[in-house]
Enzyme design. Structure first.
Site, PDB file in Angstrom:
ATOM      1  CB  ALA A  79      -0.931  -0.019   1.204  1.00 28.76           C
ATOM      2  CG  HIS A  80      -1.335   4.836   0.562  1.00 29.40           C
ATOM      3  ND1 HIS A  80      -2.429   5.604   0.305  1.00 29.40           N
ATOM      4  CD2 HIS A  80      -1.637   4.131   1.671  1.00 29.40           C
ATOM      5  CE1 HIS A  80      -3.343   5.380   1.220  1.00 29.40           C
ATOM      6  NE2 HIS A  80      -2.887   4.503   2.061  1.00 29.40           N
ATOM      7  CG  ASN A  81       2.612   7.251   2.022  1.00 33.07           C
ATOM      8  OD1 ASN A  81       1.494   7.272   1.521  1.00 33.07           O
ATOM      9  ND2 ASN A  81       3.449   8.244   1.905  1.00 33.07           N
TER      10      ASN A  81
END
Lengths: 331, 331, 331
Positions: free
Chosen positions: A230-232
């Site tokens: 997922a993001h980050n």
């Protein structure tokens, strides 16, 4: 390769014929006189292999035996030379659609039905197989291989010698929304993805771009098929993540972590260097997982997990025991 | 946008300079004088952001501070304007293969290596990125975005402002077979998929067509990457489904349900409006899950799950206690 | 089809009009006079269907009722004829890029933006839909259907009447590495994949090539979407594997096994013929799972699993009981 060359490459102790020609790696059972095979156990080995890599002390009957500490590793090192990844001759297929602003290095293969968007940079000796779609302002380091139908979103960066298998998606939007009264408003997903050198990513795996910052996959990390990052998320160096595992937003996976298959790591988790997470486990939000072996939903130390599993198997006996105690108390 | 415009848009209370120019959203840590950032906590904030969205009462030192009830939501609302989804200029790439019977609206972008089959209808202002394959008799509402290598099967319908990320598959056959003596006979998979307005679907997610009827995804629902939605599933409005979750055949997910990552919902389940299913949970066939928080395999109310988890951690103590009782009974 | 033909095909007992024309299969609720529907229960049925397949003894009011032992199976058999898979007329799209050394049988459809590499063989009556990428030296048996954006790696073999749905990846590298001091060396992934006749594989599922030998999917096996099959797995005949399940390296799934959704099978496992593995279960490495129903993480016999689940629900009561015993012992 000659058997003496193999012995030199892996620093092994050759017994037998050093001048045999070896053309390929094979299983002990399927080998022929041109094969290199390897034996991990101590049992005596019967094989038709011309050369066998084995541990000191194992009884192997073959024209050439090379004794090493780690036969599987030695076999892998030799096979890197015997079976290099396929590299097609440099060419750009006429059906590829490449923005005139793209910079393409030397020795690059670009297959049919590829697109490459504005301002992207393709390093020397890259291989971009048919059907891959590369966005704008993407940078790909030298020697990287994109298999078929790989997708790279705008502004993502790949290091050198990165391998992306078929259907990999890099830089898709992360999953973030803020609830307004009667709808979800999209939280901006405008960051990037940075994939460092020597990363390999399996088929149909998805890596989201950072919401505002970046998602990063560290040098030499290996990720299997159908994994979700997922993001980050920040993944360190030499991390191994097996198939169908998922890592939620902003989690940190430190160097040398091993994550088995179908594991779920929630958001804002930190997995410390040296931790190993067993298959089908889950780590819930905001946890810090320290070095060692961890298993379960949620994870606990594997020793504790095994102890608890044993107690669970005896739960019925426990209940019977209580019933007996009650009856004896009443009598 | 000027800071006074931002304050007006989100209905916030502006303190400081209302004439500052803001060009983009950023994290507090990465912000510059042109950035809008947001703070969710009460802690005092240090940042270089030109403008910060914050809760009333928080101590923020910035040239402009806008006080709102929900800073993350306000930030998302502003970023919808500052960072709209990328829209390429209307054009149809010459390599796209489009049946002459397709109706294409105004302002549509169709990228390279796309195909669109007979009788399909593409609404105004759609964006269809390279490598997407659209079948026959597909209808796509206005303003929808199909990222690269998206696949839409024959006869499926998308509403307006639908966003499908890379590699999404809509309208693949459901998984249904009837066992004959020595083979499986395919149960017909001849229904359709209906995706309502404002739905967003993540990369490599698969949505099966109905076996005989339809599979439906309700308005404003958001689905993450690598999710599996089986045939005849009915998903309501404003449902959120996180990565790698799966929903088996004919299940009903009512409006405003939230499903976390790696959840499994078996077939013929109903998840009632207002239920929240925790990560890595499972709901087994034919269950009805009522409003509230649910966790576990199979799911139970999260409060019960936590109580049981605590009991499990004390199982060894329980066993010791029983052993003590037995000994004291015998003495 | 006329209703008397349907009765003859399924060996059923026709009551009512044998000359009715039936054009399609439908649900009881959505049916019209041209529909074939089916009823699995004993309840009396109201429907507008022209013809209903039902169990002997059920009260069905319809112009034609055909009594059979297994109405759902009979319905599936009739629908194989009423709704055969879509087959486009033989043609090779001019945008397809096909090596001159490829052998293509009679009656083959090859869609837009397909590539087929050197030395591959495409059997008679195959359908290869847009965007599929087929490597070198691939063999595809007659009558097989590759949906859009399917990827087949070099040297893989498909039997006859194989169906691969959108985004399937066959023959990607398996996930195997040997740890050297400061890096992972790739274990060679140079084997193949053999898919036998009548196999169907769901969207975005990945099947790795053997490391040294082969990965094999047996005749008539059906695999759902987003499934991961690792290197050197051997799957028998008529196996069913539901969505998002994964099978790790070198495991053996014998004939007629059923694996529900989101199941994890670790490496070097054997699932014996006749075993059924419940949803969300896990089988850990090197286990042998015998015939019968199995559930849980790790799997146990379903009867034991249910017993243990009941005990777990009573854990608090057990604890209270112990507290009572302790108090009564002290009094």
């Amino acid at each position: 390769m000659k058997t003496f060359e193999i012995a030199a490459l892996v620093g092994g102790n050759l017994v037998g014929n050093g001048e045999l020609e070896i053309t390929h790696g094979a299983d002990l059972a399927d080998a022929c006189s041109l094969s290199l095979a390897f034996s991990v156990g101590d049992a005596s080995v019967e094989t038709d292999a011309g050369c066998v890599l084995a541990k000191a002390g194992s009884a192997v009957a073959a024209p050439a035996v090379i004794y090493v500490d780690d036969p599987r590793l030695a076999f892998s090192i030799v096979c890197e030379i015997l079976h290099p990844p396929k590299r097609l001759d440099p060419a750009i297929h006429p059906t590829a659609v490449i923005s005139p602003t793209v910079k393409i290095g030397d020795g690059v293969f670009i297959g049919a039905h590829v697109t490459i968007g504005e301002g992207s940079v393709i390093g020397d000796d890259c291989q971009i197989r048919p059907g891959s779609q590369i966005g704008d302002n993407v940078t790909i380091g030298s020697g990287s291989i994109l298999s078929s139908n790989v997708i790279i979103g705008d502004g993502c960066t790949l290091g050198s010698n990165v391998v992306l298998h078929a259907g990999v998606v890099i830089g898709t939007d992360g999953f973030g929304f803020a609830r307004d009264k009667d709808r979800y408003v999209k939280f901006p997903q405008i960051g990037t993805v940075m994939i460092e050198d020597d990363v390999e990513i399996g088929a149909n795996t998805c890596i989201d771009r950072g919401a505002l910052g970046e998602t990063r996959i560290g040098e030499g990390t290996k990720i299997d098929n159908l994994v979700q990052i997922a993001h980050n998320v920040k993944i360190g160096k030499r991390v191994v993540i097996a198939g169908q595992s998922g890592i939620a937003g902003s989690s940190v996976i430190e160097d040398d972590v091993v994550i088995a298959g179908q594991v779920g790591i929630s958001d804002h988790v930190t997995i410390k260097q040296g931790a190993v997470i067993g298959a089908k486990s889950a780590v819930f939000p905001n946890k810090i997982v320290r070095p060692g072996f961890w298993t379960g939903i949620p994870v606990q130390r594997s020793a504790d997990y095994l102890k608890q599993a044993a107690l669970l198997r005896n739960l019925e006996e426990l209940r019977s025991e209580i019933a007996r105690l009650r009856r004896s108390g009443q009598s």
